[in-house]
Design an enzyme around this catalytic site. Structure first.
Site, PDB file in Angstrom:
ATOM      1  N   ASN A   1     -10.462  -0.925   0.767  1.00  0.00           N
ATOM      2  CA  ASN A   1      -9.003  -0.805   0.777  1.00  0.00           C
ATOM      3  C   ASN A   1      -8.472  -1.318  -0.560  1.00  0.00           C
ATOM      4  O   ASN A   1      -8.487  -2.513  -0.826  1.00  0.00           O
ATOM      5  CB  ASN A   1      -8.436  -1.628   1.938  1.00  0.00           C
ATOM      6  CG  ASN A   1      -6.920  -1.585   2.001  1.00  0.00           C
ATOM      7  OD1 ASN A   1      -6.252  -1.182   1.039  1.00  0.00           O
ATOM      8  ND2 ASN A   1      -6.358  -2.016   3.121  1.00  0.00           N
TER       9      ASN A   1
ATOM     10  N   CYS B   1       0.818  -1.218   0.000  1.00  0.00           N
ATOM     11  CA  CYS B   1       0.000   0.000   0.000  1.00  0.00           C
ATOM     12  C   CYS B   1       0.856   1.275   0.000  1.00  0.00           C
ATOM     13  O   CYS B   1       0.331   2.385  -0.111  1.00  0.00           O
ATOM     14  CB  CYS B   1      -0.943  -0.010   1.191  1.00  0.00           C
ATOM     15  SG  CYS B   1      -1.766  -1.592   1.403  1.00  0.00           S
TER      16      CYS B   1
ATOM     17  N   HIS C   1      -2.853   6.556   2.798  1.00  0.00           N
ATOM     18  CA  HIS C   1      -3.468   5.332   2.264  1.00  0.00           C
ATOM     19  C   HIS C   1      -4.752   5.055   3.051  1.00  0.00           C
ATOM     20  O   HIS C   1      -4.765   5.099   4.284  1.00  0.00           O
ATOM     21  CB  HIS C   1      -2.472   4.163   2.395  1.00  0.00           C
ATOM     22  CG  HIS C   1      -3.120   2.828   2.303  1.00  0.00           C
ATOM     23  ND1 HIS C   1      -3.951   2.495   1.261  1.00  0.00           N
ATOM     24  CD2 HIS C   1      -3.069   1.733   3.117  1.00  0.00           C
ATOM     25  CE1 HIS C   1      -4.388   1.249   1.438  1.00  0.00           C
ATOM     26  NE2 HIS C   1      -3.867   0.774   2.560  1.00  0.00           N
TER      27      HIS C   1
END
Ligand code: UT7
Length: 326
Positions: free
Chosen positions: A278, A112, A248
């Protein structure tokens, strides 16, 4: 040589997955998912749709948004943990599918944090004068590596892609950066099909994404809090100088906890978790794009991007937004 980012494009697959989808086969609820994660919706790629397909659509969107001549691109960086093949790279497939004649191509693996790592690498290539126009894409098809029997993880992930061009410029809009890693937490977030221990710990080698949610959550809050402060001070700025923070989007509670700790109003924090889940490498460009489209993020705004995840690793950059939708 100075660098700027003035174009962006995103793509998400068409298949919309609401929280109620999981209620049909798991002991979970829309209420639990919303309250514990902030997620309301996410998108899944179809069976024959892969990470390269999402990248191509995001680059097509970028070219359409900004009337961009893609032929001038001389390097392509794709940040992904879900390439459909180990070889060839997703970047090289984007190169041929988009008819970009002469571009260096690499995929990078930083989970990420990957999209921000990609921008940092592009900034460095431009500063060293070896390249001038670099396509950086963050893209994931996490639905293909999700364990749908694990209620603590499967409700989290979504698929998507975001692309920007980092290019040489007369003015410098990409400021100082930070990178940091705690490899001893590698075992707490992994995706592997090999029965090899990580940090000496046995793993489940089934090619599904596995995480120790509580450990990663705590690490994320303390790391982001420290690193955001470190990054603004490295740039001789204060938190007030930043118009928007784009961390993120892993869980809305992580963002709320960091904002509370640093006394940042939540309105200054852009997220993509509610609508996309996500999406790992894609989450920052998705939030950035939504910020621009909604009219919040304007040219000359100072942004702080910070990615974090599997490694566990993190990367951040302060920049001046130069993207405008005509
Ligand atoms: O993007 C890369 C980085 N990743 C992250 O930053 C993820 C960080 N971690 C998280 O976002 C959160 O830890 C999760 C969303 C993964 C889990 O939320 P949590 O609030 O930390 O839940 P928990 O693991 O502490 O579990 C609390 C309870 C447990 O039940 P008991 O043991 O208290 O009875 C879980 O079994 O919630 C239960 N639970 C669920 N209940 C309903 C876990 N998942 C679910 C679910 N529905 N989907």
């Amino acid at each position: 040589m100075n660098a700027t980012i003035s174009s962006i494009g995103i793509y998400h697959p068409q298949k919309e997955i609401k929280n109620s989808y999981f209620e049909e086969f798991l002991d979970t609820s829309d209420q639990w998912i919303r309250e514990r994660t902030g997620i309301e919706n996410r998108y899944y790629a179809s069976e024959n749709e892969y990470t390269t397909d999402l990248c191509v659509k995001a680059v097509e969107a970028l070219a359409k948004n900004h009337n961009t001549n893609l032929q001038e691109i001389d390097f392509i960086i794709v940040a992904t943990s879900t390439p459909e093949q180990t070889l060839p790279s997703v970047a090289s497939q984007v190169q041929t599918r988009m008819n970009i004649p002469h571009a260096g191509c690499i995929d990078i693996s930083a989970a990420c944090g990957g999209f921000v790592y990609g921008i940092i690498l592009a900034k460095g290539l431009i500063a060293s004068r070896t390249h001038r126009k670099i396509l950086v894409i963050g893209a994931e098809t996490l639905s293909k590596v999700t364990d749908f029997t694990d209620r603590s993880s499967c409700i989290l992930f979504g698929d998507g892609a975001g692309a920007v061009i980092v290019e040489a410029s007369t003015e410098n809009h990409l400021f100082k950066v930070i990178t940091d890693t705690h490899g001893s937490y590698g075992k707490d977030l992994y995706l592997s099909n090999k029965n090899i221990p990580i940090n000496g710990m046995p793993i489940i080698p089934d090619n599904k994404i596995r995480q120790n949610g509580r450990v990663v959550f705590k690490w994320a809050v303390s790391t982001l809090t420290k690193k955001i402060e470190e990054l603004v001070s490295k740039n001789d700025m204060t938190l007030d100088d930043i118009n928007f923070f784009i961390p993120h989007s892993a869980n809305i509670r992580i963002l709320e906890a960091v904002c509370k700790e640093l006394n940042i109003p939540m309105e200054k924090c852009l997220e993509s978790i509610r609508n996309y889940g996500n999406t790992s490498e894609a989450s920052i460009p998705l939030a950035w794009y939504d910020g621009i489209i909604s009219g919040k993020v304007k040219p000359k705004d100072k942004l702080l991007l910070i990615g974090f995840g599997g490694g566990l690793t993190c990367a951040g950059i302060c920049l001046q937004n130069n993207i405008e939708m005509k």
